[in-house]
Design an enzyme around this catalytic site. Structure first.
Site, PDB file in Angstrom:
ATOM      1  N   MET A   1       1.004  -1.485  -0.107  1.00 35.37           N
ATOM      2  CA  MET A   1      -0.056  -0.054  -0.242  1.00 35.37           C
ATOM      3  C   MET A   1       0.727   1.022  -0.572  1.00 35.37           C
ATOM      4  O   MET A   1       1.807   1.783  -1.266  1.00 35.37           O
ATOM      5  CB  MET A   1      -0.779  -0.113   0.934  1.00 35.37           C
ATOM      6  CG  MET A   1      -1.753  -1.349   1.229  1.00 35.37           C
ATOM      7  SD  MET A   1      -3.278  -0.751   1.849  1.00 35.37           S
ATOM      8  CE  MET A   1      -4.157  -0.516   1.723  1.00 35.37           C
ATOM      9  N   ALA A  86       1.643  -5.174   0.407  1.00 32.97           N
ATOM     10  CA  ALA A  86       1.403  -4.321   0.830  1.00 32.97           C
ATOM     11  C   ALA A  86       2.002  -3.699  -1.096  1.00 32.97           C
ATOM     12  O   ALA A  86       0.593  -4.142  -1.630  1.00 32.97           O
ATOM     13  CB  ALA A  86       2.237  -4.031   2.066  1.00 32.97           C
ATOM     14  N   SER A  87       2.845  -2.522  -1.129  1.00 35.35           N
ATOM     15  CA  SER A  87       3.004  -1.779  -2.519  1.00 35.35           C
ATOM     16  C   SER A  87       3.338  -3.157  -3.312  1.00 35.35           C
ATOM     17  O   SER A  87       3.004  -2.769  -4.518  1.00 35.35           O
ATOM     18  CB  SER A  87       3.416  -0.660  -2.525  1.00 35.35           C
ATOM     19  OG  SER A  87       2.941  -0.006  -1.897  1.00 35.35           O
ATOM     20  N   VAL A  88       3.943  -4.202  -3.130  1.00 28.64           N
ATOM     21  CA  VAL A  88       4.249  -4.937  -3.897  1.00 28.64           C
ATOM     22  C   VAL A  88       2.789  -6.194  -4.742  1.00 28.64           C
ATOM     23  O   VAL A  88       2.950  -6.505  -6.037  1.00 28.64           O
ATOM     24  CB  VAL A  88       4.962  -6.410  -3.413  1.00 28.64           C
ATOM     25  CG1 VAL A  88       5.387  -7.714  -4.936  1.00 28.64           C
ATOM     26  CG2 VAL A  88       6.354  -6.049  -2.855  1.00 28.64           C
ATOM     27  N   SER A  89       1.686  -5.336  -3.854  1.00 30.06           N
ATOM     28  CA  SER A  89       0.570  -5.913  -5.026  1.00 30.06           C
ATOM     29  C   SER A  89       0.653  -5.055  -6.000  1.00 30.06           C
ATOM     30  O   SER A  89      -0.423  -5.563  -6.764  1.00 30.06           O
ATOM     31  CB  SER A  89      -0.619  -5.660  -3.789  1.00 30.06           C
ATOM     32  OG  SER A  89      -0.146  -6.252  -3.144  1.00 30.06           O
TER      33      SER A  89
END
Length: 844
Positions: A1, A86-89
């Site tokens: 995120m 998180a932001s790897v998503s």
């Protein structure tokens, strides 16, 4: 995120241990051995809880778990444990957008409102969302402002917030790059709209099943997905673990909330080199730097940061307790995956450094146990232990040592923040005495220079520290007298300034403030500034205020014109609206002794009007200055003025000449004793001494500090009242020689006024030496023992601490100061310096 940390994570070092990572050209097994050693050390020090995998050409070469999947149940991690990426998503969300594009359901350059009707911006495209070039603000800021604390945010809720409030864009779409989670939440909504199904179902159909992933899924608050092997985030605070997992913002999908394991992520990463999910040409665009409107580029594609001209593709993820990284080394065909659920990002940084052949600094700690903690806030002492990382405090509480951790036994003594001397003249002697014994022997770890209107420039101080590192920290004000001399010349100070000269002073002050000076200091009682008008001072003070600085003043009079001098500094505070501080608050006119309560009431009234006026004070009833200040009217040949001085401004029988270059025999004698030697009255001697010193200075212009006197001029009950005022912090006004305050001001407060006279508690006194001083000076992360604050510390014995410096023995070391740390490094112990010099120049 959130790609940046939203929660403060202390990742600092004490006595950095450097692991020399092998060159990336060395065999991978050699690097992996270093990596394993580093990760093991980090886990032992509770700085890593997670799973790491390294692969070469798709084959796993290193895979290891460290810690638990759920600290509450102590369930162990496995290589199949599913972490919130998180932001790897974002790379998965980008992949689904690419798939929809290949299916002909969207175009990258189409407006977002084409797919999300009612979207309130008419120039933002899908490509802008993918590449963080939309200019949209972060959705969580909107949610915090416009939703309630019990509301679970959803994708639809984000869109509604944008529709209702239409916050302004940070920049025109495509004109700049700024990481933006909002864009990927909107992409999540586009995926759901165009696929006709929840994102998690489309994800399962298009990515999970084709790749046969076993522990990968979308999970968010109120989603229909049942999590498998879910890892729970936590954070470590003061030696204990606390939940740090999904929050009310986690009802959204797009910028995070994809879960996966290292095993599955390797399968995913390897699939990107095939056409199992999208065509090679489609994926190539995802790893191409985005072109901005001006045709410049930024190294980000669709969910990937692009480094080293495409030889490294990477993305981190940071949300609640999860701190992850996935790195593809395309030229070496190596893969690094670090998944962590413990709120410390050290492992992902160090793992990359080792894999890339850089020197990796492992985080070591140090523990101070068995102490009574007085943390600087003013609250009561408590039993505790304190753990340090590098130059900061990390943990406080009931702590047990890590394996092989250095431990200092505090022996039940008091551990306090290092004392901050708000008014110091010690800096000039640090080149010869970099151990700073005058300072550290009384527990001081930071001194503030540039007082009484005289200062070194910021560049000069920085050069001094580079040439000769010192044991203590230094901050400084910029002196008005120094500015006057630069603008008006040494011989032009005895008048008011001209407009052009004042403009020059303002420019010089702005330059110093821009380099980190704390503000403007004045010494208006001294000749170099005495002749300046109020207007000059106010205009200069306004420059400091406009730059966010502060004002500190040795006010224009501490005796016959005290009321007018106090009125002046109050006026400066009123006009500039910045904090103003009276240096070494005192009443130096015998006729007004006993009126401290009246003066403090005047200052309190100003504070009630909104003027932030404060003071510092040293614990002595005799000052140190020049003989010339005893002539408030600057009429040095006026016998009446000299007699007034000897009868009202100082006691000749108790006032000692510190130095007198014109006749060194006088040094160490009182003015009364010199008068006896000369067969004169003290008033005549006073005039004679001033004249002889002036003549000597004229003949020896290169010699400074020709004369100085310690004048007995205050009443101790007034001193006690000033020390006790809730807005007074402690200072020394000391130097490396002369007045005993240079070696003993702070320990005198602790010994005489706390232990013996009990005019204040030890906790209050320490607050006045630490956090209150930091507040008055505007210093950040200093003055408290608290997580994230600099590890400037003093260990003291409250029963034995006292000053020993006296007139005639002014450099006697204090007792009771057992140890002093600056930036986590021991600089003083057992009345001896350690020779360590970690001091820094503190900038505003």
């Amino acid at each position: 995120m959130i790609h940046r940390f939203r929660y403060f994570i202390v990742c600092l070092l004490l006595g950095q241990l450097t692991v020399q990572a092998q060159s990336i050209n060395k065999p991978l097994p050699v690097r992996l051995k270093t990596l394993d050693s580093a990760l093991t050390r980090l886990h032992e020090q509770t700085m890593f809880n997670g799973v790491v995998l390294v692969a070469e050409k798709g084959t796993t070469r290193y895979k290891k778990v460290f810690g638990t999947a759920n600290y509450a149940t102590n369930e162990p991690l496995t290589t199949n444990s599913a972490f919130n990426l998180a932001s790897v998503s974002k790379q998965f969300i980008a992949m689904m957008i690419m798939q929809l594009q290949e299916q002909g359901k969207l175009r990258y350059n189409e407006l977002v409102r084409t797919y999300l009707p009612g979207f309130p911006y008419d120039t933002i495209t899908v490509r802008h969302l993918l590449t963080h070039t939309s200019g949209l603000p972060e959705y969580f800021d909107l949610a915090q402002q416009y939703t309630g604390p019990l509301d679970t945010l959803t994708n639809a809720g984000v869109i509604q917030l944008l529709k209702e409030h239409k916050p302004p864009l940070d920049f025109r779409p495509g004109a700049g790059w700024r990481y933006c989670n909002t864009g990927y939440v909107l992409l999540g909504s586009i995926i759901s709209t165009l696929s006709g199904m929840p994102v998690e179902r489309f994800f399962d159909q298009q990515i999970v099943k084709p790749l046969k992933l076993k522990n990968t899924y979308v999970y968010y608050l109120n989603s229909s997905t049942t999590p498998r092997n879910r890892v729970y985030g936590f954070k470590r605070e003061d030696g204990k673990n606390w939940p740090n997992d999904l929050i009310r913002l986690d009802g959204v999908i797009g910028d995070g909330n994809v879960y996966s394991s290292v095993e599955d992520l390797l399968v995913w990463e390897q699939a990107l080199s095939t056409e199992k999910l999208v065509k090679a040409s489609t994926f190539r665009e995802a790893i191409t730097p985005v072109k901005l409107n001006d045709q410049s580029s930024f190294p980000y594609g669709f969910g990937w940061f692009i480094e080293a001209d495409g030889k490294i593709l990477a993305h981190t993820g940071s949300w609640v307790g999860f701190l992850n990284v996935l790195v593809r080394y395309t030229d070496k065909k190596e893969t690094l995956i670090v998944l962590s659920n413990g709120s410390d990002g050290s492992a992902r940084r160090i793992a990359r450094e080792i894999m890339e052949g850089k020197s990796a600094e492992l985080l070591q700690t140090k523990l101070i146990t068995n102490i009574q903690l007085i943390d600087g806030s003013g609250i009561a002492a408590r039993k505790a232990s304190v753990r340090l990382q590098n130059d900061r405090v990390w943990e406080i509480g009931d702590l047990t040592p890590f394996p092989k951790e250095p431990v200092t036994d505090g022996r039940g003594l008091v551990l306090a923040p290092g004392f901050i001397d708000s008014h110091s003249h010690h800096v000039s002697g640090l080149s010869e005495q970099p151990d700073a014994p005058a300072v550290v022997n009384q527990g001081i770890t930071t001194i503030v220079s540039g007082q009484d209107g005289g200062s070194y420039s910021m560049d000069t101080l920085q050069a001094m520290l580079k040439r000769q590192p010192v044991a203590i920290n230094i901050a400084t004000y910029t002196g008005q007298a120094t500015l006057r001399q630069q603008a008006m010349g040494a011989n032009g100070l005895y008048r008011t300034s001209k407009p052009a000269e004042l403009s020059r002073m303002k420019a010089l002050l702005r330059a110093e403030l821009s380099k980190g000076s704390l503000g403007l200091s004045t010494g208006l009682e001294y000749e170099a500034a005495f002749f300046s008008s109020r207007d000059e001072v106010i205009q200069l003070a306004q420059v400091a205020a406009d730059s966010g600085g502060r004002y500190m003043s040795h006010i224009r009079s501490e005796d016959i014109s005290l009321d007018d001098a106090v009125d002046e500094i109050i006026q400066i505070g009123r006009i500039t609206k910045m904090p103003v501080q009276i240096s070494h608050l005192k009443i130096a006119l015998r006729d007004k002794w006993g009126q401290s309560a009246h003066l403090l009431a005047q200052l309190e009234q100003a504070r009630m009007e909104g003027i932030n006026i404060t003071a510092d004070c040293y614990p002595y009833d005799y000052w140190n200055s020049t003989l010339r200040v005893l002539f408030p009217k600057r009429d040095y040949t006026n016998l009446a003025s000299a007699e007034f001085a000897t009868n009202h401004l100082f006691d000749p029988l108790k006032s000692v000449l510190v130095r007198f270059a014109a006749n060194p025999v006088y040094a160490g004698k009182t003015v009364g004793e010199v008068a006896t030697l000369r067969h004169e009255k003290p008033a005549q001697t006073l005039m004679g001494l001033v004249a002889e010193a002036a003549e000597f200075s004229t003949k020896n212009p290169d010699i400074s500090g020709v004369e100085a006197i310690m004048g007995k001029a205050m009443d101790e009950p007034d001193v006690a009242n000033f020390l006790n005022w809730s807005h007074t912090n402690i200072c020394s006004d000391g130097a490396n020689d002369g007045h005993p305050r240079g070696y003993g001001a702070f320990t005198r407060v602790l010994g005489r006024y706390v232990h013996d006279q009990k005019i204040m508690t030890l906790e209050t006194a320490i607050q006045k030496m630490t956090s209150l001083t930091a507040e008055h000076l505007g210093l950040k992360n200093r003055g408290l023992i608290a997580p994230g604050y600099y590890a400037d510390l003093v260990l003291l014995n409250p029963d034995t601490v006292k000053d020993n410096a006296r007139i005639g023995n002014n450099k006697a070391l204090s007792t009771g100061i057992e140890a002093v740390w600056v930036a986590g490094q021991l600089v003083y112990q057992g009345q001896k310096s350690t020779g360590v010099h970690p001091g820094v120049l503190i900038r505003r």
